[in-house]
Design an enzyme around this catalytic site. Structure first.
Site, short mmCIF file in Angstrom:
data_model
loop_
_atom_site.label_atom_id
_atom_site.label_comp_id
_atom_site.label_asym_id
_atom_site.label_seq_id
_atom_site.Cartn_x
_atom_site.Cartn_y
_atom_site.Cartn_z
CE LYS A 60 -96.40 24.90 33.47
NZ LYS A 60 -96.13 24.25 34.78
CD GLU A 120 -107.28 37.46 37.45
OE1 GLU A 120 -107.16 37.97 38.58
OE2 GLU A 120 -108.15 37.80 36.65
CB CYS A 166 -104.57 34.58 44.94
SG CYS A 166 -106.21 34.19 44.29
CD GLU A 201 -99.58 35.61 47.55
OE1 GLU A 201 -98.62 35.50 46.77
OE2 GLU A 201 -100.76 35.52 47.19
P1 NAP Z 1 -95.97 30.49 40.19
O1 NAP Z 1 -94.73 29.98 40.72
O2 NAP Z 1 -95.99 31.86 39.61
O3 NAP Z 1 -96.47 29.43 39.12
C1 NAP Z 1 -97.68 29.57 38.39
C2 NAP Z 1 -97.57 28.79 37.11
O4 NAP Z 1 -96.57 29.39 36.28
C3 NAP Z 1 -97.13 27.34 37.29
O5 NAP Z 1 -97.78 26.55 36.31
C4 NAP Z 1 -95.63 27.43 37.03
O6 NAP Z 1 -95.07 26.21 36.65
C5 NAP Z 1 -95.60 28.43 35.90
N1 NAP Z 1 -94.33 29.13 35.72
C6 NAP Z 1 -93.26 29.21 36.56
N2 NAP Z 1 -92.30 29.98 36.03
C7 NAP Z 1 -92.76 30.41 34.82
C8 NAP Z 1 -92.24 31.26 33.80
N3 NAP Z 1 -91.05 31.83 33.91
N4 NAP Z 1 -93.00 31.50 32.71
C9 NAP Z 1 -94.23 30.96 32.58
N5 NAP Z 1 -94.77 30.14 33.51
C10 NAP Z 1 -94.06 29.88 34.63
O7 NAP Z 1 -97.14 30.51 41.25
P2 NAP Z 1 -97.56 29.32 42.18
O8 NAP Z 1 -96.56 29.24 43.27
O9 NAP Z 1 -97.87 28.11 41.37
O10 NAP Z 1 -98.96 29.84 42.73
C11 NAP Z 1 -99.08 30.64 43.82
C12 NAP Z 1 -99.26 32.09 43.40
O11 NAP Z 1 -100.39 32.21 42.54
C13 NAP Z 1 -99.56 32.96 44.57
O12 NAP Z 1 -98.77 34.12 44.49
C14 NAP Z 1 -101.04 33.31 44.41
O13 NAP Z 1 -101.41 34.51 44.98
C15 NAP Z 1 -101.19 33.31 42.96
N6 NAP Z 1 -102.59 33.07 42.57
C16 NAP Z 1 -103.32 34.12 42.10
C17 NAP Z 1 -104.65 33.94 41.76
C18 NAP Z 1 -105.47 35.08 41.24
O14 NAP Z 1 -106.52 34.83 40.69
N7 NAP Z 1 -105.03 36.32 41.37
C19 NAP Z 1 -105.24 32.69 41.89
C20 NAP Z 1 -104.47 31.64 42.39
C21 NAP Z 1 -103.13 31.85 42.72
P3 NAP Z 1 -94.47 25.25 37.82
O15 NAP Z 1 -95.63 24.78 38.61
O16 NAP Z 1 -93.83 24.14 37.07
O17 NAP Z 1 -93.51 26.09 38.61
#
Ligand code: NAP
Ligand code: MG
Length: 502
Positions: A207, A281, A315, A412
């Site tokens: 997804k 992650e 991240c 963050e």
């Molecule tokens: P997010 O809001 O957590 O979304 C990540 C993914 O999860 C998206 O595909 C999102 O869909 C989906 N999602 C949302 N709610 C969900 C739920 N309840 N159950 C399952 N999936 C769900 O994060 P983001 O804003 O896209 O990304 C930024 C974050 O990612 C930051 O905190 C960053 O630090 C972290 N990140 C971490 C790493 C690492 O390797 N540690 C790498 C990259 C990013 P939608 O897009 O439709 O909301």
């Protein structure tokens, strides 16, 4: 061409005499150099299930926007629970059918083929990544796409060597993997998830993030063209609820999630009572520690790269800078000068350093946190650059006068905003760097190798860069401590998350 009749002035000896000395930030600008290769963006994108591109059962779509203009790029199928169910069934069928029966060396060949096809289509994929997500073309072209290909190449090599990776064991695939990824490195995150899963013989339901689904669906074309059996990779686009349906589906054996700590916690709770394997992650609040014996100009470049790279949508971004007190004034001076020269603007322009913020929602979040920094008493320093009139943008910024209790030091921001603090001794630097609920990454800048080893050993962070920052390699495991998650991606440790060796 007709000769000009105007009498030319004699060339002057020194450029300085021709043009007045210009201040930083007031330099001659480069001519625009926009990427002009045409890209095949479709009017409507479908789900990829069981080897076919299909509409969502509900018939619903959602808009994908170009964040550099705020305007719609295309429509994307909005998959829901029913589509996820079909995808999981297709993945199961492939697992017990052609993929499960395929010799590992053949599996490896198909993954190599994906890697080569990514390279062949990398220009197109880089442009699409930039249009859909807002990152500068020089990053999508020179960082993201080479790493995507490298991940497939690296993992293809493991496919028929798993018994050497886990000596004395009989590594088996885990089964159907549900993978949910974020928007900051859309294709790279897809590659980090798909390549090891496929190398270990698993099948996948992926997804992508809502704001950046386009390139994952172009990757689906590559996967189809490469000849992977139907159902080995399924891509279900949609919103957060679609991700939740993937994670919660009883037919999913392993969940791999990259995204925010908030959603990661929800997923940990949702899978806690099941036998699903889980890797998370999550977010970070990395410290870049700058000692007074470091080569300062080189360090400033690394620090700039660490926070302003990809608009700070990273991240592992070095979002806290800890500077040794004796060089503080010098560092702030150099930092102020350098951010004035960063070019913010059209992400498709090859001269652009900082592109568009990925979405309106993310821009609101960055602005809110920056406002909190000002309200809590920190001093905001911003580049004086002009921002484009439409789309989502934020000026490269840093804060001084930051204390450990400020929100900008703890949360963050995920934008081009650096929080600068000071320290006196190595012990104080370690204590401050570790004073966070996260533990994804850190950086150390010093001339002394012994200091690097001492500091690195005491930092609670999964990845530590020394005298460099934001360098990635598929052979090197990546992952966090504490609320940055658990499990590793890349290297041998990353493979371990996709095999059953019990
Ligand atoms: P997010 O809001 O957590 O979304 C990540 C993914 O999860 C998206 O595909 C999102 O869909 C989906 N999602 C949302 N709610 C969900 C739920 N309840 N159950 C399952 N999936 C769900 O994060 P983001 O804003 O896209 O990304 C930024 C974050 O990612 C930051 O905190 C960053 O630090 C972290 N990140 C971490 C790493 C690492 O390797 N540690 C790498 C990259 C990013 P939608 O897009 O439709 O909301
Ligand atoms: Mg978009």
């Amino acid at each position: 061409m007709a000769k000009s009749k105007t009498k030319r002035a004699k060339p002057k000896k020194h450029h300085a005499a021709v043009e007045p000395m210009l201040e930083f930030g007031n330099r001659w600008d480069y001519s625009p150099a926009p990427e002009s290769t045409p890209v095949p963006l479709k009017k409507r994108y479908s789900l990829y299930i069981g080897g076919k591109f299909v509409a969502a059962k509900s018939g619903r779509v959602f808009r994908s926007v170009n964040p550099a203009t705020g305007r719609k790029l295309t429509d994307i199928a909005a998959g829901d629970r029913e589509d996820v169910d079909l995808a999981v069934k297709a993945a199961r069928k492939a697992l017990t059918g052609p993929w499960g029966k395929m010799p590992a060396a053949e599996r490896g060949k198909l993954i190599y083929r994906i890697a080569r096809m990514v390279q062949e289509r990398s220009r197109e994929l880089a442009i699409l990544e930039t249009m859909d997500g807002g990152k500068p073309i020089k990053e999508s072209r020179d960082v993201d796409l080479p790493l995507v290909a490298a991940h497939f190449f690296y993992h293809a090599g493991w496919a028929d060597k798993l018994e050497y990776a886990f000596p004395g064991k009989k590594p088996q695939p885990i089964g159907v993997c549900g993978q949910v990824i974020p928007w900051n490195f859309p294709l790279m995150m897809a590659a980090w998830k798909l390549a090891p899963a496929l190398a270990c013989g698993n099948t996948v339901v992926l997804k992508p993030a809502e704001t950046t689904s386009v390139t994952a669906l172009h990757l689906a074309e590559i996967i189809a063209d490469a000849g992977l059996p139907d159902g080995v990779v399924n891509i279900v686009t949609g919103k957060g609820s679609t991700g939740a349906a993937v994670v919660q589906h009883p037919g999913v054996d392993k969940v791999a999630f990259t995204g925010s700590t908030r959603v990661g916690k929800q997923i940990a709770a949702a899978t806690a009572a099941s036998s699903k394997r889980l890797t998370l992650e999550l977010g970070g609040k990395a410290a870049n520690i700058l000692f007074d014996d470091a080569p300062l100009d080189q360090a400033i470049e690394g620090i700039i790269n660490g926070i302003y790279f990809n608009q700070g949508h990273v991240c592992c971004a070095g979002s806290r800078l800890l500077v040794q007190e004796s060089v503080y004034e010098q560092v702030i001076h150099k930092l102020s000068d350098r951010i004035k020269t960063l070019r913010v603007g059209d992400p498709l322009d090859k001269n652009t350093d900082i592109g568009a913020i990925n979405s309106k929602a993310q821009l609101t979040r960055i602005s809110e946190l920056v406002d909190s920094g000002v309200a809590e008493g920190a001093q905001l320093h911003q580049s004086g650059c002009k921002l484009p009139g439409e789309g989502y943008w934020f000026k490269p910024s840093f804060f001084t006068g930051v204390t450990a209790s400020h929100r900008i030091a703890r949360e963050e921001i995920f934008g081009p905003v650096l929080s600068v603090m000071t320290f006196r001794t190595p012990g104080e630097a370690i204590e401050r760097a570790n004073n966070t609920c996260y533990g994804l990454s850190a950086g150390v800048w010093t001339d002394k190798g012994s200091k690097i080893f001492k500091i690195a050993a005491e930092l609670k962070a999964g990845v530590i860069w020394a005298n460099t920052y934001n360098k990635f390699d598929p052979a090197s495991p990546f992952g966090g401590y504490k609320e940055s998650g658990f499990g590793r991606e890349g290297g041998l440790q990353g493979l371990a998350s996709y095999v059953d060796i019990s």
